[in-house]
Design a protein around this motif. Structure first.
Motif, mmCIF file in Angstrom:
data_model
loop_
_atom_site.group_PDB
_atom_site.id
_atom_site.type_symbol
_atom_site.label_atom_id
_atom_site.label_comp_id
_atom_site.label_asym_id
_atom_site.label_seq_id
_atom_site.Cartn_x
_atom_site.Cartn_y
_atom_site.Cartn_z
ATOM 1 N N ARG A 189 -9.459 9.684 7.652
ATOM 2 C CA ARG A 189 -10.324 9.377 6.498
ATOM 3 C C ARG A 189 -10.743 10.653 5.759
ATOM 4 O O ARG A 189 -10.717 10.710 4.526
ATOM 5 C CB ARG A 189 -11.567 8.616 6.959
ATOM 6 N N HIS A 235 -7.740 12.203 3.850
ATOM 7 C CA HIS A 235 -7.420 11.414 2.652
ATOM 8 C C HIS A 235 -8.468 11.661 1.562
ATOM 9 O O HIS A 235 -8.120 11.908 0.399
ATOM 10 C CB HIS A 235 -7.336 9.928 3.030
ATOM 11 N N ILE A 282 -7.743 13.308 -2.207
ATOM 12 C CA ILE A 282 -8.030 12.581 -3.442
ATOM 13 C C ILE A 282 -9.017 13.382 -4.295
ATOM 14 O O ILE A 282 -8.880 13.480 -5.517
ATOM 15 C CB ILE A 282 -8.570 11.166 -3.144
ATOM 16 N N SER A 293 -3.185 11.710 -5.192
ATOM 17 C CA SER A 293 -3.252 10.306 -5.586
ATOM 18 C C SER A 293 -2.948 9.430 -4.378
ATOM 19 O O SER A 293 -2.120 9.771 -3.534
ATOM 20 C CB SER A 293 -2.285 10.005 -6.727
ATOM 21 N N CYS A 294 -3.645 8.319 -4.289
ATOM 22 C CA CYS A 294 -3.544 7.429 -3.130
ATOM 23 C C CYS A 294 -2.213 6.685 -3.123
ATOM 24 O O CYS A 294 -1.786 6.131 -4.128
ATOM 25 C CB CYS A 294 -4.707 6.432 -3.148
ATOM 26 N N GLU A 295 -1.579 6.663 -1.965
ATOM 27 C CA GLU A 295 -0.360 5.881 -1.727
ATOM 28 C C GLU A 295 -0.572 4.905 -0.584
ATOM 29 O O GLU A 295 0.368 4.240 -0.165
ATOM 30 C CB GLU A 295 0.813 6.809 -1.403
ATOM 31 N N GLN A 306 -4.399 3.451 1.522
ATOM 32 C CA GLN A 306 -5.750 3.704 2.020
ATOM 33 C C GLN A 306 -5.760 3.932 3.540
ATOM 34 O O GLN A 306 -4.896 3.406 4.250
ATOM 35 C CB GLN A 306 -6.652 2.505 1.712
ATOM 36 N N ALA A 358 -2.931 6.869 6.705
ATOM 37 C CA ALA A 358 -3.152 6.902 5.261
ATOM 38 C C ALA A 358 -2.012 7.683 4.616
ATOM 39 O O ALA A 358 -1.351 8.499 5.275
ATOM 40 C CB ALA A 358 -4.485 7.573 4.934
ATOM 41 N N TYR A 359 -1.801 7.414 3.336
ATOM 42 C CA TYR A 359 -0.775 8.114 2.561
ATOM 43 C C TYR A 359 -1.365 8.572 1.240
ATOM 44 O O TYR A 359 -2.250 7.927 0.681
ATOM 45 C CB TYR A 359 0.408 7.184 2.251
ATOM 46 N N MET A 360 -0.839 9.695 0.741
ATOM 47 C CA MET A 360 -1.193 10.163 -0.595
ATOM 48 C C MET A 360 -0.076 11.063 -1.097
ATOM 49 O O MET A 360 0.826 11.434 -0.354
ATOM 50 C CB MET A 360 -2.519 10.898 -0.587
#
Length: 128
Positions: A80, A83, A87, A92-94, A96, A109-111
């Protein structure tokens, strides 16, 4: 053979430095080791040299289509924090932070970084 370094492209060294200093700080990684006159930015991530720099051919750096670099986290709170830091610093979020069914329920999580490179982070991912 052991992987010693990983290099990605960037079109903005300072933006890359800010993004990765923030996200790596959540993992306890020291800030960028490069000085401003170097043509790259670099971190030591558990013995792996992680570098970003411009494309050597002089063309704009682009991200890989289908490529993802995945980092391991000790727990969901670290995922968390990583991520959120990304951000907040131009990512940018890919995906959550949440349990991921495609990873057998591991928390991940991915971004994308400011240059579009796709990154992931998982806690509790069992390989094999």
């Amino acid at each position: 053979m052991i992987l010693k370094s990983l290099r990605l492209g960037t079109n903005d060294l300072e933006k890359a430095r800010e993004f990765y200093d923030a996200t790596f700080a959540t993992l306890g990684v020291a800030p960028c080791q490069s000085t401003p006159e170097w043509p790259i930015v670099m971190w030591d991530v558990d013995g792996l040299k992680f570098l970003l720099g411009p494309a050597r051919d002089g063309q704009p750096a682009t991200h890989a289509n289908g490529g993802t670099i995945i980092f391991e986290a000790p727990d969901a709170d670290t995922v968390r924090a990583w991520h959120a830091a990304g951000i907040a610093h131009g990512g940018s979020c890919e995906g959550q932070p949440e349990e991921k069914p495609q990873a057998r329920g591991a928390f991940g999580a991915y971004m994308r970084d400011p240059d579009g490179n796709k990154l992931g982070m998982y806690a509790g991912l069992k390989m094999g």
